[in-house]
Design an enzyme around this catalytic site. Structure first.
Site, PDB file in Angstrom:
ATOM      1  N   LYS A   2       9.395  -6.322  -9.335  1.00 20.76           N
ATOM      2  CA  LYS A   2       8.960  -7.496  -8.571  1.00 20.76           C
ATOM      3  C   LYS A   2       8.555  -8.642  -9.506  1.00 20.76           C
ATOM      4  O   LYS A   2       8.731  -9.817  -9.166  1.00 20.76           O
ATOM      5  CB  LYS A   2       7.849  -7.118  -7.590  1.00 20.76           C
ATOM      6  CG  LYS A   2       8.407  -6.293  -6.418  1.00 20.76           C
ATOM      7  CD  LYS A   2       7.375  -5.929  -5.397  1.00 20.76           C
ATOM      8  CE  LYS A   2       7.925  -5.045  -4.275  1.00 20.76           C
ATOM      9  NZ  LYS A   2       8.773  -5.711  -3.300  1.00 20.76           N
ATOM     10  N   TYR A  15       0.906  -7.532  -7.353  1.00 26.17           N
ATOM     11  CA  TYR A  15       0.851  -6.815  -8.636  1.00 26.17           C
ATOM     12  C   TYR A  15       1.997  -7.215  -9.566  1.00 26.17           C
ATOM     13  O   TYR A  15       2.019  -6.805 -10.723  1.00 26.17           O
ATOM     14  CB  TYR A  15       0.725  -5.297  -8.462  1.00 26.17           C
ATOM     15  CG  TYR A  15       1.747  -4.582  -7.612  1.00 26.17           C
ATOM     16  CD1 TYR A  15       3.101  -4.619  -7.910  1.00 26.17           C
ATOM     17  CD2 TYR A  15       1.331  -3.810  -6.527  1.00 26.17           C
ATOM     18  CE1 TYR A  15       4.022  -3.925  -7.146  1.00 26.17           C
ATOM     19  CE2 TYR A  15       2.250  -3.112  -5.752  1.00 26.17           C
ATOM     20  CZ  TYR A  15       3.593  -3.181  -6.062  1.00 26.17           C
ATOM     21  OH  TYR A  15       4.515  -2.492  -5.310  1.00 26.17           O
TER      22      TYR A  15
HETATM   23  C1  HXC Z   1       7.785  10.639  -8.302  1.00 23.56           C
HETATM   24  C2  HXC Z   1       9.757  10.216  -7.174  1.00 23.56           C
HETATM   25  C3  HXC Z   1       9.058  10.072  -5.934  1.00 23.56           C
HETATM   26  C4  HXC Z   1       7.627  10.247  -5.960  1.00 23.56           C
HETATM   27  C5  HXC Z   1      11.168   9.741  -5.571  1.00 23.56           C
HETATM   28  N1  HXC Z   1      11.054   9.992  -6.875  1.00 23.56           N
HETATM   29  N2  HXC Z   1       9.973   9.774  -4.958  1.00 23.56           N
HETATM   30  N3  HXC Z   1       9.121  10.499  -8.328  1.00 23.56           N
HETATM   31  N4  HXC Z   1       7.040  10.510  -7.162  1.00 23.56           N
HETATM   32  N5  HXC Z   1       6.889  10.113  -4.853  1.00 23.56           N
HETATM   33  C6  HXC Z   1      12.142  10.093  -7.839  1.00 23.56           C
HETATM   34  C7  HXC Z   1      13.029  11.284  -7.500  1.00 23.56           C
HETATM   35  O1  HXC Z   1      12.468  12.481  -7.995  1.00 23.56           O
HETATM   36  C8  HXC Z   1      14.317  10.913  -8.216  1.00 23.56           C
HETATM   37  O2  HXC Z   1      14.246  11.147  -9.592  1.00 23.56           O
HETATM   38  C9  HXC Z   1      14.355   9.408  -8.067  1.00 23.56           C
HETATM   39  O3  HXC Z   1      13.021   8.966  -7.764  1.00 23.56           O
HETATM   40  C10 HXC Z   1      15.249   8.982  -6.933  1.00 23.56           C
HETATM   41  O4  HXC Z   1      14.817   9.625  -5.753  1.00 23.56           O
HETATM   42  P1  HXC Z   1      15.792   9.860  -4.511  1.00 23.56           P
HETATM   43  O5  HXC Z   1      14.978  10.332  -3.367  1.00 23.56           O
HETATM   44  O6  HXC Z   1      16.948  10.682  -4.923  1.00 23.56           O
HETATM   45  O7  HXC Z   1      16.356   8.409  -4.323  1.00 23.56           O
HETATM   46  P2  HXC Z   1      16.669   7.609  -3.050  1.00 23.56           P
HETATM   47  O8  HXC Z   1      17.021   8.501  -1.901  1.00 23.56           O
HETATM   48  O9  HXC Z   1      17.650   6.611  -3.426  1.00 23.56           O
HETATM   49  O10 HXC Z   1      15.263   6.927  -2.690  1.00 23.56           O
HETATM   50  C11 HXC Z   1      14.819   5.756  -3.315  1.00 23.56           C
HETATM   51  C12 HXC Z   1      13.284   5.724  -3.312  1.00 23.56           C
HETATM   52  C13 HXC Z   1      12.772   5.984  -1.895  1.00 23.56           C
HETATM   53  C14 HXC Z   1      12.803   4.385  -3.834  1.00 23.56           C
HETATM   54  C15 HXC Z   1      12.817   6.797  -4.275  1.00 23.56           C
HETATM   55  O11 HXC Z   1      11.359   6.121  -1.923  1.00 23.56           O
HETATM   56  C16 HXC Z   1      13.166   4.927  -0.943  1.00 23.56           C
HETATM   57  O12 HXC Z   1      14.340   4.674  -0.698  1.00 23.56           O
HETATM   58  N6  HXC Z   1      12.250   4.234  -0.317  1.00 23.56           N
HETATM   59  C17 HXC Z   1      12.562   3.136   0.593  1.00 23.56           C
HETATM   60  C18 HXC Z   1      11.451   2.880   1.495  1.00 23.56           C
HETATM   61  C19 HXC Z   1      10.184   2.500   0.756  1.00 23.56           C
HETATM   62  O13 HXC Z   1       9.870   3.055  -0.289  1.00 23.56           O
HETATM   63  N7  HXC Z   1       9.448   1.626   1.325  1.00 23.56           N
HETATM   64  C20 HXC Z   1       8.177   1.270   0.815  1.00 23.56           C
HETATM   65  C21 HXC Z   1       8.212  -0.098   0.427  1.00 23.56           C
HETATM   66  S1  HXC Z   1       6.542  -0.674   0.463  1.00 23.56           S
HETATM   67  P3  HXC Z   1      14.791  12.543 -10.289  1.00 23.56           P
HETATM   68  O14 HXC Z   1      14.484  12.375 -11.733  1.00 23.56           O
HETATM   69  O15 HXC Z   1      14.042  13.650  -9.636  1.00 23.56           O
HETATM   70  O16 HXC Z   1      16.265  12.582  -9.989  1.00 23.56           O
HETATM   71  C22 HXC Z   1       6.349  -1.686  -0.776  1.00 23.56           C
HETATM   72  C23 HXC Z   1       5.031  -2.425  -0.687  1.00 23.56           C
HETATM   73  C24 HXC Z   1       4.490  -2.830  -1.997  1.00 23.56           C
HETATM   74  O17 HXC Z   1       7.150  -1.845  -1.631  1.00 23.56           O
HETATM   75  C25 HXC Z   1       3.371  -3.858  -1.889  1.00 23.56           C
HETATM   76  C26 HXC Z   1       2.022  -3.372  -1.481  1.00 23.56           C
HETATM   77  C27 HXC Z   1       0.917  -4.370  -1.618  1.00 23.56           C
END
Ligand code: HXC
Length: 270
Positions: free
Chosen positions: A173, A158
């Site tokens: 990305k 994407y």
């Molecule tokens: C809306 C969201 C949310 C959700 C987080 N936020 N999750 N908003 N919907 N589901 C918002 C929060 O409200 C906050 O904003 C801000 O994002 C930061 O969130 P935190 O939890 O405080 O941040 P942090 O702990 O640093 O987490 C970062 C993250 C988290 C990206 C949000 O999901 C993460 O670390 N993930 C790592 C693992 C991951 O996601 N793996 C998947 C990769 S798969 P506010 O305004 O409330 O402060 C992938 C595959 C793609 O990428 C390709 C597929 C084909």
């Protein structure tokens, strides 16, 4: 790097011969990053896995140990440029070399763009785009000095075709894709290659939780893949390994897609 045939290096390493080589994998505590680290270690290389969760990194090291590989760990958030640089410098100093870097750390969730908060946007862009650049810059300083090295960036299709609900991740990305091509051109004459891999839907805990958290969503994703199944982390690791190795020495600035045909096969007619 000379291109005359007599100076063209022979294939220095087969998949089973990475002994003495050193790689860094970000986000190596789980999923695709862990699979790449384990594959590199199984081929005889030394891998430093960087990530936020020490216990997850230790589990990667334990799994590598079971198969005789070497995995080192360093707890670091890729959003912290100074800490990331220090961790990569430490790996290069400890081993006297750095052959490969895999920028795998990612953050993702599906959200309508109009509902995405500035913090949510920043979190994903910081991890994916800024983190990739910070790690690449740190690693390249060692690689350029040695005149040899490979960077592999993990993106998603994407990045070029777009997808609703992923504006933060797709923008980040897409930036990594542009960064890859730019650095491939900038560093090509100095022996450092930069490529991307683009895995399709991959069976990992992180991707499942972020992108197909319900049985219906999972079915929908599955239905979009011509190959009829999810990609495995091990299949993605094979592609990454190829681009990290000497075998791919003439390949730079490109993207290898490992998605079972997903992005080409989106059904519209019939
Ligand atoms: C809306 C969201 C949310 C959700 C987080 N936020 N999750 N908003 N919907 N589901 C918002 C929060 O409200 C906050 O904003 C801000 O994002 C930061 O969130 P935190 O939890 O405080 O941040 P942090 O702990 O640093 O987490 C970062 C993250 C988290 C990206 C949000 O999901 C993460 O670390 N993930 C790592 C693992 C991951 O996601 N793996 C998947 C990769 S798969 P506010 O305004 O409330 O402060 C992938 C595959 C793609 O990428 C390709 C597929 C084909």
């Amino acid at each position: 790097m000379s291109t005359s045939p007599e100076n063209t290096p022979s294939t220095k390493n087969s998949p089973a011969e990475l002994t003495g080589r050193v790689a860094v994998v970000t986000g190596g505590g789980s999923g695709i990053g862990r699979a790449i680290a384990l594959r590199y270690a199984a081929a005889g290389g030394t891998v430093a896995v960087l990530g936020r969760r020490p216990e997850a990194l230790e589990e990667t090291a334990r799994l590598a140990g079971e198969s005789g590989g070497t995995v080192e760990t360093a707890s670091v958030d890729v959003r912290d440029a100074d800490a990331l640089t220090a961790a990569i410098d430490a790996v290069a100093a400890r081993h006297g070399r750095l052959d490969a870097l895999v920028n795998n750390a990612a953050g993702n969730f599906v959200v309508p763009a109009e509902d995405l908060s500035p913090n949510g946007w920043r979190a994903v862009v910081d991890i994916v785009l800024n983190g990739t650049f910070f790690a690449t810059r740190a690693a390249a300083r060692h690689m350029l000095g040695a005149g040899d090295g490979a960077v592999v960036n993990v993106i998603a299709s994407y990045a070029w075709h777009g997808h609703p609900g992923t504006v933060h991740s797709a923008a980040a990305k897409g930036g990594v894709l542009a960064m890859t091509r730019t650095l491939a051109a900038e560093w090509g004459a100095r022996g450092v290659r930069v490529n991307c891999i683009a895995p399709g839907p991959t069976e990992t805990e992180g991707a499942g939780a972020a992108l197909w958290s319900t049985p219906q969503a999972r079915e929908r994703v599955l239905d979009s893949v011509p190959a009829g199944r999810f990609t495995t982390p091990e299949e993605v690791a094979e592609a990454a390994l190829f681009l990290m190795e000497e075998r791919s020495r003439y390949i730079t600035g490109t993207t290898m897609v490992i998605d079972g045909g997903q992005w080409l096969g989106r059904r519209v007619y019939g």
